[in-house]
Design an enzyme around this catalytic site. Structure first.
Site, mmCIF file in Angstrom:
data_model
loop_
_atom_site.group_PDB
_atom_site.id
_atom_site.type_symbol
_atom_site.label_atom_id
_atom_site.label_comp_id
_atom_site.label_asym_id
_atom_site.label_seq_id
_atom_site.Cartn_x
_atom_site.Cartn_y
_atom_site.Cartn_z
ATOM 1 N N GLY D 125 18.476 38.510 19.716
ATOM 2 C CA GLY D 125 17.243 39.299 19.603
ATOM 3 C C GLY D 125 16.664 39.215 18.202
ATOM 4 O O GLY D 125 16.750 40.171 17.433
ATOM 5 N N TYR D 126 16.119 38.074 17.874
ATOM 6 C CA TYR D 126 15.495 37.911 16.550
ATOM 7 C C TYR D 126 13.971 37.889 16.670
ATOM 8 O O TYR D 126 13.282 38.745 16.140
ATOM 9 C CB TYR D 126 15.949 36.601 15.885
ATOM 10 C CG TYR D 126 17.388 36.567 15.371
ATOM 11 C CD1 TYR D 126 18.221 37.678 15.438
ATOM 12 C CD2 TYR D 126 17.895 35.405 14.800
ATOM 13 C CE1 TYR D 126 19.525 37.630 14.967
ATOM 14 C CE2 TYR D 126 19.200 35.347 14.320
ATOM 15 C CZ TYR D 126 20.010 36.465 14.403
ATOM 16 O OH TYR D 126 21.294 36.401 13.933
ATOM 17 N N GLU D 242 33.603 23.486 9.473
ATOM 18 C CA GLU D 242 33.333 22.248 10.191
ATOM 19 C C GLU D 242 31.912 22.126 10.712
ATOM 20 O O GLU D 242 31.655 21.445 11.691
ATOM 21 C CB GLU D 242 34.298 22.091 11.385
ATOM 22 C CG GLU D 242 35.730 21.880 10.969
ATOM 23 C CD GLU D 242 36.658 21.764 12.162
ATOM 24 O OE1 GLU D 242 36.206 21.937 13.300
ATOM 25 O OE2 GLU D 242 37.853 21.494 11.936
ATOM 26 N N SER D 374 9.419 26.084 12.967
ATOM 27 C CA SER D 374 8.549 24.984 13.350
ATOM 28 C C SER D 374 8.590 23.865 12.323
ATOM 29 O O SER D 374 9.092 24.028 11.210
ATOM 30 C CB SER D 374 7.115 25.484 13.461
ATOM 31 O OG SER D 374 6.629 25.755 12.164
#
Lengths: 358, 394, 358, 394
Positions: D125-126, D242, D374
């Site tokens: 939920g960002y 990693e 983007s």
């Protein structure tokens, strides 16, 4: 897996970079290109002191015994600095001679080439862009009759490895009779070229394996790709530095988002080429079944990126970038040579496609 | 919609062609050397109303009513036989229109007629180092001392200043006024001790551009055009008579046709490039852009001839033209093959044939993206003026 | 020379635009595409009231007697609005029938088509992108056996003009026996397609001149180019409008110089296409020797610009542009159809090169 | 420089391959259905130290020392037989690392083990409408009322939220604090009346993304990760163990090889596309980009394995990957020919074969240029962070 440089390789690149920063500044280059010489003798001497001409020559003959990756790493630095020394062709000639199975031939030429006492070059191209060994038509023999085109530093070099019909290789003394050198009005004055005409020139055939010529050409492609990467990254750096200092409309160039994005796009085209040229060089000695593919792909791809980067760098400098006294054009012209020498991107994209097995 | 010109215009075309057939190329007795012959030809073309059409007769023009179609016909016919039209350069291209619009009667009489004949050749003094497209920040200053302007500073990118007698320039005369409000438009005789001219060598080896340095150079007080502080606006005045976008189209179309010729004589992948589907497709891709520009320009000329607004295409012309030139240059540079490595940059001969043209074009096409408002400046203009996007508020 | 529109043409475009703004809103389109119908009947009815289906049909048969330029101008508006009406193929069918030298054929079909009482379509493509008349293989005859692909609105149309071997044309009643319609899961739901299978379907050969099929296809290309221009300019407008209202980091999108330049570049790709499609249409009736070249070039060029513009418009909208409920994708999918129908850009660039005489 | 792995690693590779040979694909008795089989396989792989390598054993991980080369070998071997690795999704990908770094011991024990097995599936939920990449401006707010956070607002682009049980989200808890200083990182049970989830249909017809609406939704006071107001920084924590850039390379390489296959079965200009010099050249052009990315990524992994800074390539990965994907999609869309007009957007079947793949990719490749920062945001980051250009001061 460790696709990274050894500390020796890093140190070699760093010392070359430092030496070139100091001895091959832009100011020095401007003087050099106005003098229209074949190469800069003091810089060549410095290269000799570092062992660069003999980097890939076996230690038994006075060379450093390093590999193609090391040549490419050095070539990156030469491209970055636009160094006016005839190393690319010299390396290739030495590489071919070292492939000879005749100890006499190796012992006769390699020590001089390793120390740079004599300069060697290569004569490959024939009419209609016949750069590749399988297209050579100059008849092999003890005396040569015909022509070779776009030979680097031919007016100053001592000997030349000549590509012959059937993909064979011969060595010709450039000081001997029967060789005419026609200097060319070359676009890239840091690497002057000449056409060679042979009329009865004495030629000694190299006792090299059948694939020696094509291996030499592949190494040449990998080296040019490295040179192009060095040049392209220099163009990027020039454009970025200029954007940081130059002002327009009361702001730094680099504060204009459109230009910042153009520079980011340029970085995105240039930086990934590093891994591509590394592999192009690495494959020559470690992945022989992919050596030709990797070499052609790297040459075509990075040569194209360099040409774009050089044009864009000039555009992003505005009018000053279009002047002779500014630095940009030196790399644009190197990009044009890197694009064309050994065959242009069209030729090598198609060769890569062929070797990809599609 | 009609791309033919109709009988009236075709009659006019026949007249122009007839005039050219009788006057170009020059014949015996048209003058002692090439320059004199061209001057004489241009005098006759002016007399017939074919050149200097927007300029009153009293100043040496031919004073014709504006007619974009006649202008286009003249352009086509003169181009067909490679006959010269108006004198090139900023004198005819900028100064004359500026004087007609904003000059005094004395200035017009003094300068226009001899500019039209070429007796007075002008350099332009707009750009400065550090102020390429940003004229508002220019720093060359002029101070009125007695009846003279005293000028100090430096101009750059002044084409052919080394062979010009005069310069029209912008200089800061009102140091208190902000940015572009403090600038005036002055005329200056370059042949004086306070002026030093240095030629700039370009990356192509040519050097038509110059730097011009002023150290207490002077010009009479009345050699100002318009009022003090109005130079910024005055510099943007152009002669609106018959202005047309045809030249960019003609340039691209000519280069495109040469590119097709190049493809016919080049090899690609071992056979004539023009037979390669790839090269054929690439040529067609470029032709799509060239023809789009051509017909958009016909549309623009036609609409302007009817007094209509053709919309955003005018603003796009320069960017479109630059990008087409780059596409042509890049494909040309592929087709020349090994000769991409050759260009004699010390030769004074014109670069007009063979691979030289393409190697040269790969460099010179950059000029279009840089000079006279860079492509980025063009994009700003399009975004603000045509797309109505908010101004860059920074 | 007057390469501009007549006042009638301007008025026609303007009234179409106004009608479509009102009756073919984005909201309307979203409902339409979710219903998966062949076309919108009320909108078709409005088109009929304006005489659009019969625009280029001679007045003697109830049409408006206009030309290809007028069709293209209308097509621009249809493309702009993404209007879900089967006009392109209907126009082409009518155009072909009007070329018949048989008054009986013209009188039998054209009046219904002019008024839009019956809907016609065209069946051109065969396997392997055989769109062009010289590649058709479906045998001409009173009864057809074989298949045609990508036929617009085939499930709802009344009759179809079918391309036959030797570049001949025939008319088939879509309601008659021997015709199977296979509806396709088409990407562009504003213009659904079907494949047709004929097994003994009755066919009446058109008494049209030998070049009728190729003239019809060229007109089709010009119309698609116009549609693509309308679509591309709509994409530009959408992206510009969005940049004016949407905010990010506390500023309007459009205040970000990088985006402003991307939009300026988009305008620079799209706007010059207007003159190209005008000439593509104009050449059909006025410059016959260049009709095929102009049509193929316009289709290839503008179709490509439309696809780029539609993709870019979505990208410049951010995430919202990628949702079904937003408008952008309707035009992306029209761009995909405009790109492929009648043959893709590769085919038409090569055809243009052929017709350019190189 | 050595692209081989050496004997120690090749032994390891043989062990992995042996494990896979015995455990994948699942056999009779590995569980009743596919999901159970995968869970059982993942349990065994964890036991062997092949998955969840950076996670302590006490939380259900395999707690292996970081070793990029082993990780790469595991990746290569698992990919070769299409065996599943870590559970996909933000729970394993983001939340677990965040809890390890910033969570309380109670939170770790409560959430990590069941997240690793898939028993707990998490939504992220960002993003919010109007704040795609601009998290600092988000508006969903949470207020501490008694021992509960009360949450109101809206999230968007939450992948598979419709099948998740929990969400980790950013909410504004300190309304007075400026921008990103007022944000906290909360955990939430989605199965409650105050939460409404709507699936977003994408232009491809698929709908893995969701909008999530909160109307007085609640979560316990102790379900905050880290301190109040620190959510912005906490959301940027990732498990550094990693971490590798191999996936973008693998994605592009796979699509490129499918593109070559497509060229083999497509026609171009009347013959097999793969025989056309143009298509061959275009493929090689794309291959140049793919291989450049591949070897730059090998270089990066190698340097990071030695604790060295590989320079700017990491920042370029996303932009490079998006642009390669676009090139692949565009050439694919040329080669599919007429089938560019076809895609069943209602079908639930996966788009994995034939022309569908390419038609789908022409659309879905846009996601890469849009989602997760983007391309324009990437360019900002590169310009500032890697090129050292002045920040956009606007």
């Amino acid at each position: 897996m460790n696709f990274a440089l050894t500390s020796e390789q890093k140190a070699m690149q760093e010392s070359l970079r430092r030496m070139l920063d100091e001895r091959c500044s832009a100011r020095f280059l401007h003087t050099f290109i106005d003098e229209k010489k074949d190469y800069d003798a003091p810089l060549w001497k410095l290269m000799c002191d570092l062992g660069i001409p003999g980097m890939a020559i076996p230690e038994a003959y006075g060379g450093l015994g390093l590999g193609v990756v090391d040549l490419a790493l050095a070539a990156e630095m030469l491209g970055r600095a636009a160094a006016p020394v005839p190393l690319h062709a010299h390396w290739l000639a030495a590489y071919a001679i070292a492939l000879s199975s005749d100890e006499g031939q190796r012992a006769r030429w390699l020590p001089d080439l390793a120390e740079g006492r004599r300069i060697a070059t290569v004569a490959l191209c024939e009419e209609q862009s016949r750069w590749m060994p399988e297209t050579w038509e100059l008849a092999a023999g003890a005396n040569l009759e015909g022509a070779k085109l776009y030979v680097p530093c031919a007016a100053s070099a001592d000997l030349v490895v000549v590509g012959l019909a059937g993909g064979r290789l011969g060595v010709v003394d450039l000081r001997a009779s029967g060789v005419t050198v026609e200097r060319l009005p070359g676009i890239d004055r840091t690497r002057p070229m000449a056409h060679l005409r042979f009329s009865g020139a004495a030629c000694e055939l190299l006792a090299a394996p059948a694939d020696a010529a094509s291996r030499m050409v592949d190494v040449g492609l990998a080296i040019l790709a490295a040179d192009a990467f060095g040049g392209a990254s220099r163009c990027l750096d020039m454009a970025v530095e200029y954007a940081k200092v130059r002002e327009q409309f009361g702001r730094k160039f680099g504060a204009f988002q459109a230009l910042r994005h153009q520079l980011a796009n340029l970085a995105n085209e240039v930086e990934p080429c590093r891994g591509l040229y590394w592999f192009g060089a690495y494959a020559q000695e470690n992945v022989p079944e992919r050596a030709s593919h990797a070499a052609s792909l790297a040459k075509a791809h990075i040569g194209s990126r360099f040409l774009e980067a050089a044009r864009n760098a000039i555009e992003y400098h505005g009018g000053i970038g279009f002047t002779w006294d500014f630095d940009c054009h030196i790399w644009l012209k190197r990009a044009m040579l890197d694009q064309a020498w050994l065959g242009n991107a069209d030729l090598h994209y198609l060769r890569a496609a062929e070797r990809a097995g599609w | 919609m009609d791309l033919s010109y109709g009988p009236e215009y075709e009659t006019f075309r026949a007249e122009v062609a007839d005039f050219l057939a009788r006057n170009w190329p020059p014949r015996e007795g048209d003058g002692e050397d090439r320059d004199a012959q061209v001057t004489e030809f241009r005098r006759r073309a002016t007399e017939r109303g074919y050149v200097y059409r927007g300029i009153p007769k009293k100043y040496g023009g031919s004073e014709q009513p504006a007619d974009l179609l006649r202008a286009r016909i003249i352009g086509e016919e003169f181009a067909r036989v490679h006959a010269p039209r108006e004198l090139p350069g900023g004198g005819v291209g900028h100064l004359v229109g500026t004087l007609l619009e904003c000059g005094t009667e004395w200035q017009r009489q003094q300068f226009i007629p001899k500019t039209l004949t070429g007796e007075y050749f002008w350099a332009q003094g707009y750009s400065e180092p550090g102020a390429g497209s940003d004229l508002a920040s220019l720093r060359t200053r002029a101070e009125l001392v007695g009846d003279k302007w005293v000028i100090n500073g430096q101009k750059i990118w002044s084409s052919y200043a080394y062979k010009a007698q005069y310069m029209f320039l912008l200089a800061r005369t009102e140091p208190q006024a902000s940015r572009h409000r403090g600038i005036s438009y002055l005329l200056l005789d370059l042949h004086q001790p306070g002026v030093e001219i240095r030629r700039i060598r370009q990356i192509t080896g040519q050097s038509e551009f110059c730097e011009v340095f002023f150290t207490d150079a002077t010009t009479p007080a009345e050699w100002i055009v318009g009022n003090r502080g109005e130079g910024w606006n005055i510099s943007r005045v152009t002669l609106k008579h018959e202005r047309s976008s045809g030249r960019g189209v003609d340039w691209n179309a000519a280069h495109f046709s040469w590119l097709v010729e190049l493809a016919k004589r080049s090899l690609y992948d071992g056979r004539p490039a023009i037979e390669s589907p790839e090269i054929r497709r690439q040529l067609a891709v470029i032709q799509g852009y060239v023809e789009a520009m051509r017909y958009s320009s016909y549309r623009q000329v036609s609409m302007e001839a009817q007094g209509e607004d053709p919309g955003m295409f005018r603003s796009l012309m320069k960017l479109t033209g630059s990008e087409i030139a780059e596409k042509i240059a890049m494909l040309g540079s592929r087709l020349v093959g090994d000769e991409l490595m050759l260009l004699d940059m010390d030769s004074r001969r014109e670069v007009r044939r063979g691979s030289d043209r393409w190697v040269h074009l790969l460099m010179s096409s950059l000029v279009m993206a840089i000079a006279g408002g860079s492509s980025n400046i063009q994009r700003n203009i399009i975004a603000e003026r045509n797309l109505g996007l908010p101004r860059d508020n920074t």
